[in-house]
Structure formats: structure tokens, C-alpha cells
Design a protein around this motif. Structure first.
Motif, mmCIF file in Angstrom:
data_model
loop_
_atom_site.group_PDB
_atom_site.id
_atom_site.type_symbol
_atom_site.label_atom_id
_atom_site.label_comp_id
_atom_site.label_asym_id
_atom_site.label_seq_id
_atom_site.Cartn_x
_atom_site.Cartn_y
_atom_site.Cartn_z
ATOM 1 N N PRO A 178 5.516 5.654 4.848
ATOM 2 C CA PRO A 178 5.164 6.084 6.201
ATOM 3 C C PRO A 178 3.829 6.814 6.301
ATOM 4 O O PRO A 178 3.266 6.916 7.389
ATOM 5 N N ASP A 179 3.302 7.306 5.198
ATOM 6 C CA ASP A 179 2.028 8.020 5.208
ATOM 7 C C ASP A 179 0.949 7.149 4.578
ATOM 8 O O ASP A 179 1.224 6.312 3.745
ATOM 9 N N ALA A 180 -0.293 7.382 4.977
ATOM 10 C CA ALA A 180 -1.405 6.604 4.442
ATOM 11 C C ALA A 180 -1.871 7.205 3.116
ATOM 12 O O ALA A 180 -2.826 7.961 3.068
ATOM 13 N N ASP A 181 -1.150 6.886 2.048
ATOM 14 C CA ASP A 181 -1.509 7.378 0.718
ATOM 15 C C ASP A 181 -1.260 6.234 -0.259
ATOM 16 O O ASP A 181 -0.125 5.969 -0.650
ATOM 17 N N LEU A 182 -2.319 5.546 -0.634
ATOM 18 C CA LEU A 182 -2.197 4.332 -1.448
ATOM 19 C C LEU A 182 -1.579 4.553 -2.820
ATOM 20 O O LEU A 182 -1.000 3.650 -3.392
ATOM 21 N N ASN A 183 -1.704 5.742 -3.377
ATOM 22 C CA ASN A 183 -1.206 6.001 -4.724
ATOM 23 C C ASN A 183 0.068 6.837 -4.730
ATOM 24 O O ASN A 183 0.381 7.490 -5.715
ATOM 25 N N SER A 184 0.810 6.807 -3.655
ATOM 26 C CA SER A 184 1.985 7.690 -3.518
ATOM 27 C C SER A 184 3.159 7.287 -4.398
ATOM 28 O O SER A 184 3.993 8.115 -4.725
ATOM 29 N N GLU A 185 3.263 6.009 -4.760
ATOM 30 C CA GLU A 185 4.404 5.489 -5.529
ATOM 31 C C GLU A 185 5.720 5.662 -4.760
ATOM 32 O O GLU A 185 6.770 5.949 -5.333
ATOM 33 N N LEU A 227 19.733 8.490 2.541
ATOM 34 C CA LEU A 227 18.847 7.912 1.543
ATOM 35 C C LEU A 227 17.681 8.857 1.274
ATOM 36 O O LEU A 227 17.029 9.326 2.203
ATOM 37 N N LEU A 228 17.447 9.152 0.001
ATOM 38 C CA LEU A 228 16.275 9.913 -0.417
ATOM 39 C C LEU A 228 15.333 8.962 -1.141
ATOM 40 O O LEU A 228 15.765 8.167 -1.980
ATOM 41 N N ILE A 229 14.049 9.059 -0.803
ATOM 42 C CA ILE A 229 13.042 8.207 -1.429
ATOM 43 C C ILE A 229 11.943 9.113 -1.983
ATOM 44 O O ILE A 229 11.339 9.890 -1.237
ATOM 45 N N GLY A 230 11.693 9.007 -3.280
ATOM 46 C CA GLY A 230 10.663 9.804 -3.910
ATOM 47 C C GLY A 230 9.318 9.102 -3.917
ATOM 48 O O GLY A 230 9.243 7.890 -4.103
ATOM 49 N N ALA A 231 8.276 9.893 -3.703
ATOM 50 C CA ALA A 231 6.899 9.422 -3.777
ATOM 51 C C ALA A 231 6.111 10.432 -4.610
ATOM 52 O O ALA A 231 5.358 11.244 -4.075
ATOM 53 N N PRO A 232 6.287 10.420 -5.936
ATOM 54 C CA PRO A 232 5.705 11.468 -6.780
ATOM 55 C C PRO A 232 4.180 11.454 -6.878
ATOM 56 O O PRO A 232 3.579 12.446 -7.264
ATOM 57 N N GLY A 233 3.545 10.350 -6.510
ATOM 58 C CA GLY A 233 2.091 10.276 -6.565
ATOM 59 C C GLY A 233 1.404 10.752 -5.300
ATOM 60 O O GLY A 233 0.174 10.776 -5.225
ATOM 61 N N PHE A 234 2.190 11.127 -4.288
ATOM 62 C CA PHE A 234 1.625 11.539 -3.001
ATOM 63 C C PHE A 234 0.704 12.749 -3.178
ATOM 64 O O PHE A 234 1.009 13.671 -3.923
ATOM 65 N N ALA A 235 -0.409 12.748 -2.480
ATOM 66 C CA ALA A 235 -1.370 13.862 -2.456
ATOM 67 C C ALA A 235 -1.803 14.275 -3.867
ATOM 68 O O ALA A 235 -1.684 15.438 -4.254
ATOM 69 N N PRO A 243 6.807 19.688 -2.131
ATOM 70 C CA PRO A 243 7.188 20.574 -3.231
ATOM 71 C C PRO A 243 7.135 22.041 -2.826
ATOM 72 O O PRO A 243 6.390 22.410 -1.918
ATOM 73 N N PRO A 244 7.911 22.865 -3.492
ATOM 74 C CA PRO A 244 7.866 24.299 -3.210
ATOM 75 C C PRO A 244 6.506 24.879 -3.604
ATOM 76 O O PRO A 244 5.772 24.266 -4.388
ATOM 77 N N PRO A 245 6.156 26.048 -3.094
ATOM 78 C CA PRO A 245 4.875 26.666 -3.457
ATOM 79 C C PRO A 245 4.724 26.758 -4.979
ATOM 80 O O PRO A 245 5.672 27.069 -5.686
ATOM 81 N N GLY A 246 3.532 26.448 -5.443
ATOM 82 C CA GLY A 246 3.263 26.490 -6.874
ATOM 83 C C GLY A 246 3.624 25.204 -7.589
ATOM 84 O O GLY A 246 3.471 25.092 -8.799
ATOM 85 N N GLY A 247 4.099 24.202 -6.847
ATOM 86 C CA GLY A 247 4.514 22.946 -7.470
ATOM 87 C C GLY A 247 3.438 21.886 -7.489
ATOM 88 O O GLY A 247 3.735 20.712 -7.666
ATOM 89 N N ASN A 248 2.193 22.266 -7.308
ATOM 90 C CA ASN A 248 1.098 21.298 -7.272
ATOM 91 C C ASN A 248 0.973 20.535 -8.582
ATOM 92 O O ASN A 248 1.024 21.107 -9.657
ATOM 93 N N GLY A 249 0.833 19.213 -8.450
ATOM 94 C CA GLY A 249 0.664 18.357 -9.618
ATOM 95 C C GLY A 249 1.942 18.099 -10.393
ATOM 96 O O GLY A 249 1.924 17.492 -11.452
ATOM 97 N N GLY A 250 3.065 18.530 -9.863
ATOM 98 C CA GLY A 250 4.335 18.397 -10.580
ATOM 99 C C GLY A 250 5.080 17.102 -10.345
ATOM 100 O O GLY A 250 6.183 16.927 -10.835
ATOM 101 N N ARG A 251 4.507 16.168 -9.569
ATOM 102 C CA ARG A 251 5.129 14.861 -9.281
ATOM 103 C C ARG A 251 6.524 15.029 -8.674
ATOM 104 O O ARG A 251 7.492 14.401 -9.074
ATOM 105 N N ALA A 289 0.847 -1.198 0.000
ATOM 106 C CA ALA A 289 0.000 0.000 0.000
ATOM 107 C C ALA A 289 0.879 1.244 0.000
ATOM 108 O O ALA A 289 1.468 1.599 1.006
ATOM 109 N N GLY A 290 1.028 1.865 -1.139
ATOM 110 C CA GLY A 290 1.827 3.079 -1.247
ATOM 111 C C GLY A 290 3.248 2.858 -1.715
ATOM 112 O O GLY A 290 3.897 3.776 -2.168
ATOM 113 N N GLY A 291 3.778 1.630 -1.602
ATOM 114 C CA GLY A 291 5.135 1.331 -2.053
ATOM 115 C C GLY A 291 6.082 0.981 -0.925
ATOM 116 O O GLY A 291 5.790 1.204 0.250
ATOM 117 N N SER A 292 7.250 0.444 -1.293
ATOM 118 C CA SER A 292 8.270 0.024 -0.325
ATOM 119 C C SER A 292 9.658 0.246 -0.903
ATOM 120 O O SER A 292 9.826 0.358 -2.119
#
Length: 135
Positions: A60-67, A80-88, A114-122, A35-38
Motif C-alpha cells: 500500500p505504500d510507495a516503497d520499492l524495497n519494502s519486501e 491478517l498480519l503482513i510484514g514488510a521488513p525492508g520498509f524505510a 517499530p517502537p522507538p529505537g528500533g531503526n534498522g531492525g527489520r 513493486a514492493g511485494g504482494s
């Protein structure tokens, strides 16, 4: 010890991102594995000349489509950096982990949105970090 490839690796819906910092650590992001990735963390064993499974990090967050694990980047000193571009709803998020010798595992240290204005930018779809900079 979990073998590599790990159970379920042949599932066509699990997609991977692998990052290796030789000779000591390998991380495998499996964005659709739970659920959300590993992310799976392996440390190099010089006695056996192979990577041994060390830890599974789940979203760590409850977001099933976070990737979570879509992109992974290992830096110096086991950061370690881990990306979750589908979050929110594809706004994205990046998670920063650091090796905790007391716990002998990776521990979550901070979350970057993401920085302000980065909505939907994955945000987090592609990440690299070198020394003290994240790109």
C-alpha cells in the motif's frame, strides 16, 4: 479464479512465505512479485476440496524495497498480519488486515511501525499472532 501456483511463481527472484489456517484460509506472501511485494489470499472451497484465489494485496505504500509479504500470519476470524521488513531503509513495518464481509475482501485496518529505537531492525521480518496478541 487465479490458479495456485499463480502466474510468475517460477521466477527465481520471487520468494514466498505461506501461512495456512485450516480449513479456511491460505495466504502467500511474495515479497518480490511487484513493486514492493504482494500477498495472495485464498479461501478453502469445501465443494471442490481446494483453495480458490480470492484477492491480491499489493504494497500500500510507495516503497520499492519494502519486501511486503516477507512474513505473513493469519489469525482467527480472518485477521491478517503482513510484514514488510525492508520498509524505510530496513526499519520495517507491519500491516494489519481484517476480512470485510461487506466488501468480501481483506481491508487494511492499521499500520504498525517499530517502537522507538528500533531503526534498522527489520521490524516485521518474523510475525505471529494468536487471539489478540502479536509476537
Amino acid at each position: 479464479m487465479m490458479p495456485f501456483p499463480f502466474p510468475g511463481w517460477q521466477d527465481p527472484y520471487i520468494e514466498f512465505d505461506v501461512n495456512i489456517v485450516k480449513p479456511s484460509i491460505m495466504v502467500v506472501g511474495a515479497r518480490n512479485s511487484t513493486a514492493g511485494g504482494s500477498v495472495f489470499v485464498y479461501f478453502y472451497n469445501s465443494t471442490t476440496s481446494s483453495f480458490d484465489f480470492a484477492q491480491k494485496i499489493d504494497m500500500p505504500d510507495a516503497d520499492l524495497n519494502s519486501e511486503f509479504g516477507y512474513a505473513v500470519s493469519v489469525g482467527y476470524f480472518y485477521s491478517l498480519l503482513i510484514g514488510a521488513p525492508g520498509f524505510a531503509g530496513d526499519n520495517g513495518r507491519v500491516y494489519y488486515y481484517f476480512f470485510d464481509p461487506g466488501a468480501d475482501s481483506m481491508s487494511l485496518k492499521s499500520v504498525m511501525d517499530p517502537p522507538p529505537g528500533g531503526n534498522g531492525g527489520r521490524y516485521g521480518a518474523s510475525i505471529v499472532h494468536k487471539f489478540d496478541a502479536m509476537i
